[in-house]
Write a protein that holds these residues in place. Structure first.
Motif, short mmCIF file in Angstrom:
data_model
loop_
_atom_site.label_atom_id
_atom_site.label_comp_id
_atom_site.label_asym_id
_atom_site.label_seq_id
_atom_site.Cartn_x
_atom_site.Cartn_y
_atom_site.Cartn_z
N VAL A 34 4.32 -7.25 12.63
CA VAL A 34 2.92 -7.37 12.25
C VAL A 34 2.11 -7.14 13.52
O VAL A 34 2.43 -7.68 14.57
N GLN A 99 -0.91 0.65 8.05
CA GLN A 99 -2.00 0.23 8.93
C GLN A 99 -3.31 0.37 8.17
O GLN A 99 -3.55 1.37 7.50
N THR A 111 -5.08 -3.91 11.26
CA THR A 111 -3.95 -4.75 10.87
C THR A 111 -2.85 -3.83 10.39
O THR A 111 -3.08 -2.93 9.58
N GLY A 112 -1.65 -4.04 10.90
CA GLY A 112 -0.52 -3.22 10.49
C GLY A 112 0.70 -4.07 10.28
O GLY A 112 0.81 -5.18 10.82
N GLY A 113 1.61 -3.55 9.48
CA GLY A 113 2.86 -4.27 9.27
C GLY A 113 3.89 -3.36 8.65
O GLY A 113 3.57 -2.37 8.00
N ALA A 119 7.77 -2.43 3.85
CA ALA A 119 6.44 -2.70 4.38
C ALA A 119 5.70 -3.40 3.25
O ALA A 119 5.47 -2.82 2.20
N GLU A 123 1.12 -8.50 1.90
CA GLU A 123 1.09 -9.30 3.13
C GLU A 123 0.11 -8.69 4.15
O GLU A 123 -0.69 -9.39 4.76
N VAL A 124 0.18 -7.37 4.32
CA VAL A 124 -0.70 -6.70 5.28
C VAL A 124 -2.15 -6.78 4.81
O VAL A 124 -3.05 -7.01 5.62
#
Length: 141
Positions: A34, A99, A111-113, A119, A123-124
């Protein structure tokens, strides 16, 4: 500039402040990354110009290479937050990273994850909303 830009586009303005923080969760093949970032510009107009240049690069650039790794970019819809928002799915060596970028006044929030196994979009997205709310609360003080 402290980070790689999409297809090495040249931002129209340099940010006044840039902060980033990366976290990992899990381990082995299920490890997830994250990443959070804020870029603050001199004023909302500079931030909007920088956001627009980045959005154009994301939409017109199918991919490039970073430190010998081939990156594939795919624009994706982003949650409707802030003054504007854009998303991109970055795939490298079979790993996907989502992202999102949100423009909020003089700041671009990133914000990236992602991870080897998955992926997690929800959540992201939740993290992005939390980042935007935290930024707006701090900026209002």
């Amino acid at each position: 500039n402290p980070t790689k830009t999409f297809c090495d586009y040249k931002p129209p303005f340099e940010e006044k402040a840039y902060v980033t923080r990366d976290f990992t969760k899990g381990g082995g093949v299920s490890i997830e990354l994250v990443s959070l970032g804020l870029r603050q510009y001199a004023d909302p107009e500079q931030a909007k110009a920088a956001f627009d240049a980045m959005t154009t690069a994301i939409e017109s650039c199918p991919g490039d290479t970073f430190q010998g790794t081939k990156l594939v970019y795919a624009p994706m819809s982003a949650p409707t937050l802030g003054d504007a928002s854009v998303g991109v799915r970055i795939t490298a060596d079979g790993t996907a990273l989502l992202q999102f970028f949100v423009l909020s006044g003089p700041t671009i929030i990133r914000t990236g994850g992602g991870g080897l196994m998955n992926a997690n979009l929800d959540e992201v997205t939740q993290l992005l909303e939390a980042q935007l709310n935290a930024y707006n609360a701090a900026a209002a003080e």
